[in-house]
Design an enzyme around this catalytic site. Structure first.
Site, short mmCIF file in Angstrom:
data_model
loop_
_atom_site.label_atom_id
_atom_site.label_comp_id
_atom_site.label_asym_id
_atom_site.label_seq_id
_atom_site.Cartn_x
_atom_site.Cartn_y
_atom_site.Cartn_z
N MET A 68 0.51 -2.53 1.93
CA MET A 68 0.81 -2.33 3.22
C MET A 68 2.16 -2.63 3.66
SD MET A 68 -2.88 -2.52 5.23
CE MET A 68 -2.92 -4.16 5.48
N GLY A 69 3.07 -2.86 2.58
CA GLY A 69 4.33 -3.48 2.91
C GLY A 69 4.53 -4.68 3.26
N HIS A 75 3.39 -9.12 -4.35
CA HIS A 75 3.37 -7.77 -4.57
C HIS A 75 4.48 -7.46 -5.95
CE1 HIS A 75 2.56 -7.62 -0.25
NE2 HIS A 75 1.56 -6.79 -0.53
N HIS A 130 6.30 -9.31 -0.65
CA HIS A 130 6.59 -10.80 -1.10
C HIS A 130 6.19 -10.98 -2.59
CE1 HIS A 130 2.37 -11.30 -1.28
NE2 HIS A 130 2.17 -11.07 0.23
O1 PAF Z 1 -4.55 -5.24 0.02
C1 PAF Z 1 -3.89 -4.26 0.66
O2 PAF Z 1 -2.65 -4.32 1.00
C2 PAF Z 1 -4.62 -3.30 1.36
O3 PAF Z 1 -6.02 -3.46 1.62
C3 PAF Z 1 -4.61 -1.90 0.35
C4 PAF Z 1 -5.43 -1.95 -0.87
C5 PAF Z 1 -3.39 -1.42 0.32
C6 PAF Z 1 -5.32 -0.85 1.20
O4 PAF Z 1 -4.76 -0.57 2.44
#
Ligand code: PAF
Length: 263
Positions: free
Chosen positions: A15-16, A22, A19
């Site tokens: 979801m952007g 990710h 950090h």
């Molecule tokens: O973990 C997340 O950021 C969200 O729940 C995901 C898996 C991208 C789904 O929107």
């Protein structure tokens, strides 16, 4: 275009507000796959009215720079109308597993997560899906989704990235005041204490009680528990694989953490 990309194709949904957690997902995908893709989509379906959808941190330019540096091959960043055009009405519900713990506090959350990930998998068609261990229940829900609906994708769970005090990295850490930020690592400290006590043979209830005493007075605990890593059902005694899970509010910010127990 996707069909021509070299396989295996690893996919990192996000979801952007990216950090280091990710980045570790993208790095894990890069190490295993010939093509690495990601999505950035703040999914309204997984936020209930009154939750932080509007103020969820967004940094699209910064995210692009980070993903370029990580050597991402393909980014999917749809807008809401593209994902959910007028009349969109289908949802994916994984059943009881989505109703406990986070699902009890956020009753529509996992339906929203399962629905968007089902759609993302259909669009992106990856061979491997990379998920962060930080959201333990989400990993169990999405494994169930993949198994039950037969998505031809393998799921990899990448260990949580922590700061030097043990706080699990999360986009929501940005909401913490300096005082809450100082108190927040006590959630991880409580989980690690609980793991030690269980390994020493203490009963679950006694271990939970002792671990609670480690939490900062600023923490309002939602739960501390031991659950099966596969079903997410509570365990009365240590059995592997399991998750030790915890959630607590620090001021207005709700933080989650967990430890994966394999022996
Ligand atoms: O973990 C997340 O950021 C969200 O729940 C995901 C898996 C991208 C789904 O929107």
């Amino acid at each position: 275009m996707l069909a021509q990309m070299p396989r295996p194709h690893g996919f990192v949904p996000t979801m952007g507000a990216l950090h280091a957690g990710h980045s570790s997902l993208v790095a894990a995908a890069r190490a295993e796959c010939k093509t690495v893709s990601a999505s950035i989509f703040v999914n309204p379906l997984q936020f209930a009215p009154g939750e932080d959808l509007e103020k969820y941190p967004r940094d699209f330019e910064g995210d692009i720079a980070k993903l370029e540096e990580l050597g991402l091959d393909l980014l999917f960043s749809p807008d809401t109308a593209e994902m959910y055009p007028p009349g969109f009405s289908t949802s994916v519900d994984v059943g009881e597993m989505g109703n406990t713990y986070e699902g009890a506090v956020r009753p529509t959350h996992f339906r929203g997560v399962a629905t968007v990930v089902a759609k993302l998998l259909t669009i992106m068609q990856p061979d491997v899906l990379f998920l962060g261990q930080k959201d333990a229940q989400q990993t169990a829900v999405l494994r169930r989704l993949v198994r039950d609906l037969g998505f031809p994708v393998e799921v990899r769970i990448v260990p949580t990235v922590r700061d030097s005090e043990g706080l699990a990295l999360s986009s929501r850490n940005a909401y913490l005041t300096p005082q809450e930020r100082e108190a927040a690592p006590t959630l991880y400290a409580a989980l690690t204490a609980m793991r030690l006590l269980l390994h020493q043979g203490m009963t679950k209830d006694a271990a939970v009680a002792q671990a609670k005493s480690i939490l900062s007075p600023l923490a309002q605990l939602d739960y501390l528990d031991l659950v099966s890593a596969k079903t997410f059902e509570p365990l009365s005694a240590l059995q592997v694989p399991a998750f030790l899970i915890g959630a607590a509010r620090f001021g207005k910010t709700r933080l989650l953490d967990n430890l994966w127990i394999t022996k």
